[in-house]
Design a protein around this motif. Structure first.
Motif, short mmCIF file in Angstrom:
data_model
loop_
_atom_site.label_atom_id
_atom_site.label_comp_id
_atom_site.label_asym_id
_atom_site.label_seq_id
_atom_site.Cartn_x
_atom_site.Cartn_y
_atom_site.Cartn_z
N LEU A 1 38.25 -45.39 79.65
CA LEU A 1 39.48 -45.82 78.98
C LEU A 1 39.70 -45.07 77.68
O LEU A 1 40.84 -44.68 77.36
N SER A 2 38.63 -44.85 76.94
CA SER A 2 38.75 -44.14 75.66
C SER A 2 39.22 -42.70 75.86
O SER A 2 39.87 -42.13 74.97
N ALA A 3 38.90 -42.13 77.00
CA ALA A 3 39.34 -40.76 77.27
C ALA A 3 40.77 -40.72 77.82
O ALA A 3 41.54 -39.80 77.50
N ALA A 4 41.15 -41.69 78.63
CA ALA A 4 42.45 -41.65 79.30
C ALA A 4 43.60 -42.14 78.43
O ALA A 4 44.74 -41.66 78.57
N ILE A 5 43.34 -43.07 77.53
CA ILE A 5 44.42 -43.63 76.72
C ILE A 5 45.08 -42.58 75.81
O ILE A 5 46.32 -42.48 75.78
N ARG B 1 45.29 -39.34 76.19
CA ARG B 1 46.04 -38.41 77.03
C ARG B 1 47.37 -39.03 77.49
O ARG B 1 48.42 -38.37 77.44
N THR B 2 47.36 -40.28 77.88
CA THR B 2 48.58 -40.94 78.34
C THR B 2 49.58 -41.12 77.20
O THR B 2 50.79 -40.91 77.38
N ASN B 3 49.08 -41.51 76.03
CA ASN B 3 49.98 -41.66 74.87
C ASN B 3 50.63 -40.34 74.50
O ASN B 3 51.82 -40.28 74.14
N GLN B 4 49.86 -39.26 74.60
CA GLN B 4 50.41 -37.93 74.28
C GLN B 4 51.52 -37.56 75.27
O GLN B 4 52.56 -37.00 74.88
N MET B 5 51.31 -37.85 76.55
CA MET B 5 52.33 -37.53 77.56
C MET B 5 53.59 -38.37 77.36
O MET B 5 54.72 -37.87 77.52
N ARG B 6 53.42 -39.63 77.02
CA ARG B 6 54.57 -40.52 76.89
C ARG B 6 55.42 -40.17 75.67
O ARG B 6 56.60 -40.56 75.61
N GLU B 7 54.86 -39.46 74.72
CA GLU B 7 55.66 -39.00 73.59
C GLU B 7 56.67 -37.94 74.01
O GLU B 7 57.77 -37.85 73.47
N GLY B 8 56.25 -37.11 75.00
CA GLY B 8 57.15 -36.04 75.45
C GLY B 8 58.05 -36.48 76.58
O GLY B 8 59.23 -36.09 76.63
N ALA B 9 57.50 -37.28 77.53
CA ALA B 9 58.29 -37.70 78.69
C ALA B 9 57.71 -39.00 79.22
O ALA B 9 56.52 -39.08 79.51
N ASP B 10 58.58 -39.99 79.35
CA ASP B 10 58.16 -41.29 79.88
C ASP B 10 58.76 -41.43 81.28
O ASP B 10 59.96 -41.65 81.43
N ASN B 11 57.92 -41.28 82.31
CA ASN B 11 58.42 -41.29 83.68
C ASN B 11 57.46 -42.07 84.57
O ASN B 11 56.55 -42.74 84.08
N ILE B 12 57.68 -41.96 85.87
CA ILE B 12 56.87 -42.74 86.81
C ILE B 12 55.39 -42.35 86.75
O ILE B 12 54.51 -43.18 86.98
N PHE B 13 55.13 -41.08 86.47
CA PHE B 13 53.73 -40.63 86.39
C PHE B 13 53.01 -41.29 85.22
O PHE B 13 51.90 -41.82 85.38
N THR B 14 53.62 -41.28 84.05
CA THR B 14 52.97 -41.90 82.90
C THR B 14 52.92 -43.42 83.04
O THR B 14 51.95 -44.05 82.59
N ASP B 15 53.92 -44.01 83.69
CA ASP B 15 53.90 -45.46 83.90
C ASP B 15 52.76 -45.86 84.84
O ASP B 15 52.06 -46.85 84.60
N ALA B 16 52.58 -45.10 85.90
CA ALA B 16 51.49 -45.39 86.84
C ALA B 16 50.14 -45.18 86.17
O ALA B 16 49.19 -45.94 86.41
N SER B 17 50.04 -44.16 85.34
CA SER B 17 48.78 -43.92 84.62
C SER B 17 48.47 -45.08 83.68
O SER B 17 47.32 -45.55 83.60
N ALA B 18 49.50 -45.54 82.97
CA ALA B 18 49.29 -46.67 82.05
C ALA B 18 48.90 -47.93 82.81
O ALA B 18 48.04 -48.71 82.36
N ALA B 19 49.51 -48.15 83.98
CA ALA B 19 49.17 -49.34 84.78
C ALA B 19 47.73 -49.26 85.28
O ALA B 19 46.99 -50.26 85.26
N SER B 20 47.31 -48.08 85.71
CA SER B 20 45.92 -47.90 86.16
C SER B 20 44.93 -48.16 85.02
O SER B 20 43.90 -48.80 85.22
N ILE B 21 45.26 -47.67 83.84
CA ILE B 21 44.39 -47.89 82.68
C ILE B 21 44.32 -49.38 82.34
O ILE B 21 43.25 -49.89 82.00
#
Length: 206
Positions: free
Chosen positions: A153-157, A159-179
């Motif tokens: 979790l410490s590694a994935a969070i 990365r996901t926050n960085q992606m969501r700053e640039g683009a918030d889409n289905i990929f980042t939403d699914a990643s956040a749900a998995s986390i």
């Protein structure tokens, strides 16, 4: 000659020894010892029954927590493993996401094995792990899986926050749900580790 009065006799007749009233007689030692032995036996039985109830509650609590951890781990790696939407939006392009999938699979397999083992025990079966070592194995296993999950979790969070700053889409939403599912699995393993630690501290070696 005048008779000597009895009151002048310096050695009066001895009075009979007083006898104790019947209601003040002491109880026989046999009766007292029997009552004490009965109280001690009742206390031992009560202690054993309480111990059995406590152990049964701990086994059921561990079963529930491992079942919850198994479910959340399954959902976590399923969401992440299916998170493929082309180009850069594929989970296997990122080491952090591959790591969380691997640990979620490991947590799922471990918790599934624990659930099967505890159901077997509740149905009257024998523990495949020896009694002295089983509690130590439970404690170490829960601790290790919980540590690996929080590491993933410490590694994935970030990365996901960085992606969501640039683009918030289905990929980042699914990643956040998995986390999020992996975090709930971590909580279940952490509480299970507390129960395992308590059982280990109460381990008797007699």
């Amino acid at each position: 000659m005048a008779a000597i009065s009895d009151s002048s006799n310096p050695y009066p007749e001895e009075l009979p020894e007083p006898t104790a009233p019947p209601d003040l007689e002491k109880a026989s030692p046999a009766a007292g010892s029997g009552a004490t032995a009965g109280d001690g036996g009742s206390a031992v039985v009560t202690s054993v029954v309480r111990r059995w109830r406590r152990e049964d509650l701990l086994v059921k609590s561990a079963l529930l927590l491992h079942g919850v951890a198994c479910l959340f781990s399954l959902v976590s790696f399923t969401l992440m493993a299916s998170n493929k939407h082309g180009d850069w939006k594929n989970f296997d392009h990122y080491e952090e996401y591959r790591y969380i999938v691997a640990i979620s699979v490991l947590g799922f397999l471990y918790s599934l094995g624990q659930v099967a083992r505890q159901v077997h025990l509740l149905n009257g079966g024998t523990d495949p792990v020896p009694g002295t070592a089983s509690r130590f194995v439970d404690f170490v296993g829960d601790q290790v899986i919980a540590y690996l999950l929080i590491s993933a979790l410490s590694a994935a969070i970030p990365r996901t926050n960085q992606m969501r700053e640039g683009a918030d889409n289905i990929f980042t939403d699914a990643s956040a749900a998995s986390i999020s599912m992996a975090f709930f699995a971590f909580l279940a393993f952490a509480f299970s580790a507390l129960i395992s630690g308590f059982k280990l501290s109460k381990q008797t070696y007699v």
